[in-house]
Design an enzyme around this catalytic site. Structure first.
Site, PDB file in Angstrom:
ATOM      1  N   PRO A   2      15.054  33.866  25.518  1.00  0.00           N
ATOM      2  CA  PRO A   2      16.383  34.353  25.205  1.00  0.00           C
ATOM      3  C   PRO A   2      17.183  33.386  24.360  1.00  0.00           C
ATOM      4  O   PRO A   2      16.947  32.184  24.367  1.00  0.00           O
ATOM      5  CB  PRO A   2      17.024  34.390  26.579  1.00  0.00           C
ATOM      6  CG  PRO A   2      16.434  33.207  27.272  1.00  0.00           C
ATOM      7  CD  PRO A   2      15.130  32.912  26.626  1.00  0.00           C
ATOM      8  N   GLU A   3      18.185  33.910  23.682  1.00  0.00           N
ATOM      9  CA  GLU A   3      19.238  33.053  23.174  1.00  0.00           C
ATOM     10  C   GLU A   3      20.378  33.148  24.201  1.00  0.00           C
ATOM     11  O   GLU A   3      20.248  33.828  25.217  1.00  0.00           O
ATOM     12  CB  GLU A   3      19.627  33.488  21.765  1.00  0.00           C
ATOM     13  CG  GLU A   3      18.418  33.437  20.845  1.00  0.00           C
ATOM     14  CD  GLU A   3      18.694  33.466  19.355  1.00  0.00           C
ATOM     15  OE1 GLU A   3      19.870  33.347  18.959  1.00  0.00           O
ATOM     16  OE2 GLU A   3      17.730  33.600  18.586  1.00  0.00           O
ATOM     17  N   LYS A  52      22.239  28.096  26.691  1.00  0.00           N
ATOM     18  CA  LYS A  52      21.036  28.702  27.256  1.00  0.00           C
ATOM     19  C   LYS A  52      20.776  28.219  28.682  1.00  0.00           C
ATOM     20  O   LYS A  52      19.721  28.507  29.250  1.00  0.00           O
ATOM     21  CB  LYS A  52      19.834  28.389  26.362  1.00  0.00           C
ATOM     22  CG  LYS A  52      19.983  28.954  24.955  1.00  0.00           C
ATOM     23  CD  LYS A  52      18.965  28.375  23.996  1.00  0.00           C
ATOM     24  CE  LYS A  52      19.265  28.817  22.575  1.00  0.00           C
ATOM     25  NZ  LYS A  52      18.504  28.039  21.586  1.00  0.00           N
ATOM     26  N   ARG A 121      26.187  17.492  28.490  1.00  0.00           N
ATOM     27  CA  ARG A 121      25.236  17.369  27.385  1.00  0.00           C
ATOM     28  C   ARG A 121      25.223  18.607  26.491  1.00  0.00           C
ATOM     29  O   ARG A 121      24.578  18.607  25.438  1.00  0.00           O
ATOM     30  CB  ARG A 121      23.826  17.147  27.940  1.00  0.00           C
ATOM     31  CG  ARG A 121      23.569  15.717  28.402  1.00  0.00           C
ATOM     32  CD  ARG A 121      22.075  15.496  28.572  1.00  0.00           C
ATOM     33  NE  ARG A 121      21.613  15.917  29.897  1.00  0.00           N
ATOM     34  CZ  ARG A 121      21.468  15.081  30.919  1.00  0.00           C
ATOM     35  NH1 ARG A 121      21.712  13.806  30.774  1.00  0.00           N
ATOM     36  NH2 ARG A 121      21.045  15.525  32.083  1.00  0.00           N
ATOM     37  N   ASN A 162      17.149  30.956  17.202  1.00  0.00           N
ATOM     38  CA  ASN A 162      16.574  31.196  15.879  1.00  0.00           C
ATOM     39  C   ASN A 162      17.109  32.464  15.208  1.00  0.00           C
ATOM     40  O   ASN A 162      17.222  32.517  13.983  1.00  0.00           O
ATOM     41  CB  ASN A 162      15.047  31.259  16.007  1.00  0.00           C
ATOM     42  CG  ASN A 162      14.349  30.834  14.725  1.00  0.00           C
ATOM     43  OD1 ASN A 162      14.991  30.324  13.801  1.00  0.00           O
ATOM     44  ND2 ASN A 162      13.047  31.057  14.664  1.00  0.00           N
ATOM     45  N   ARG A 258      10.335  25.339  13.609  1.00  0.00           N
ATOM     46  CA  ARG A 258      10.699  26.731  13.887  1.00  0.00           C
ATOM     47  C   ARG A 258      10.702  27.512  12.600  1.00  0.00           C
ATOM     48  O   ARG A 258      11.039  26.983  11.547  1.00  0.00           O
ATOM     49  CB  ARG A 258      12.092  26.815  14.523  1.00  0.00           C
ATOM     50  CG  ARG A 258      12.275  25.971  15.759  1.00  0.00           C
ATOM     51  CD  ARG A 258      11.324  26.309  16.882  1.00  0.00           C
ATOM     52  NE  ARG A 258      11.445  27.691  17.309  1.00  0.00           N
ATOM     53  CZ  ARG A 258      12.435  28.143  18.085  1.00  0.00           C
ATOM     54  NH1 ARG A 258      13.352  27.326  18.540  1.00  0.00           N
ATOM     55  NH2 ARG A 258      12.475  29.411  18.422  1.00  0.00           N
TER      56      ARG A 258
END
Length: 269
Positions: A2-3, A52, A121, A162, A258
């Site tokens: 998933p995004e 994510k 982070r 992506n 990628r």
DNA sequence: GCGGAATGAACAT
DNA sequence: TGTTCCTTCCGCA
């Protein structure tokens, strides 16, 4: 796979399904047995999504931190849990529902401090109301990396993957190879606002549609082209096919491991 | 049935 | 830049 939009949808779904309920938690695969035991029998009280990353909170101040990585998958369904099939890292069961997690890259138990460390982070997430776009802008200004690479950096643009990377660059006619610090404020603002709209829309629809609103008049009225990821897009995974706007061939190149898709004509600079 | 690729990212080199 | 994690799905026999 998933995004960020999928993770947010799952966070809401898990809360809706299990929120306020005592749940049994286990790890049939065994790799999360200790963590599962620490929260099993407690009330699932909240969920949070940052980019994510998914955090599931229990009434004993413990959190389960999940990152799906490329393969991870949740199945949330009604009824009692079926017999274990395959590798189930984490299972959550209530009186009425069950959830199974397979193949995550991260599934760990955190206390409140550990959760805060993890969140610190993660960069600003366009889906979150509390996101501070200035942090993303600061990163952009200070980086000589290609903007296409920075968009995938989760400490700069959390939740963007992506597909959103390729699509937002296309929609703003920005070359993925342009050094990040050459992107002007106006373009950044437009891209950020667009990510907010596209990604929140993705949460609702549970898929990525970037052509749906036909932001460019040239694509109005065209036949929808739905990718097998389940959405309608301009360039993602359309290498070799004609650009929906100018009919040039969509290009593909590997950027930092990628696949990057873009229209060399629409996104020449 | 098999091989490859996939919406990700940490880690080694 | 390449390897690994490790699951699912797709296209192609």
């Amino acid at each position: 796979m998933p995004e960020g939009h999928v993770v947010h949808a799952q966070a809401r779904s898990l809360l809706r399904t299990f929120g306020g309920h005592v749940v049994a938690v286990d790890s049939p695969q065994g790799r999360f047995a200790k963590g599962a035991k620490a929260v099993s029998g407690h009330v699932l009280v909240r969920t949070q999504a940052y980019g994510k990353h998914l955090f599931i909170g229990f009434d004993n101040e413990r959190w389960i931190h999940v990152h799906l990585g490329l393969y991870g998958k949740w199945v949330i369904a009604k009824g009692p849990a079926p017999a274990v099939r395959g590798e189930i890292r984490l299972r959550i069961v209530s009186d009425t529902h069950h959830a199974e997690l397979r193949g995550p890259s991260v599934c760990e138990l955190l206390d409140a401090a550990g959760m805060q460390t993890a969140i610190d982070r993660i960069g600003p997430d366009p889906i979150r109301r509390d996101a501070d776009p200035e942090r993303a802008w600061n990163r952009l200004q200070r980086s000589r990396q290609p903007v296409g690479a920075l968009l995938m950096d989760q400490s700069a643009f959390a939740g963007v993957g992506n597909i959103y990377r390729a699509e937002v660059l296309f929609r703003h006619e920005v070359s993925p190879f342009r050094p990040a610090n050459t992107v002007d404020r106006e373009t950044f603002d437009a891209m950020w606002s667009d990510l907010v709209v596209l990604m929140r829309d993705g949460v609702r629809r549970r898929r990525i549609d970037t052509v749906r609103d036909a932001h460019l008049p040239e694509v109005m009225g065209r036949e929808p082209r739905v990718d097998r990821h389940g959405g309608e897009v301009y360039v993602y995974r359309r290498a070799g096919q004609p650009c929906l706007v100018c009919s040039s061939e969509v290009a593909i190149e590997s950027m930092q491991g990628r696949n990057l898709y873009w229209c060399p004509s629409c996104q020449s600079t």
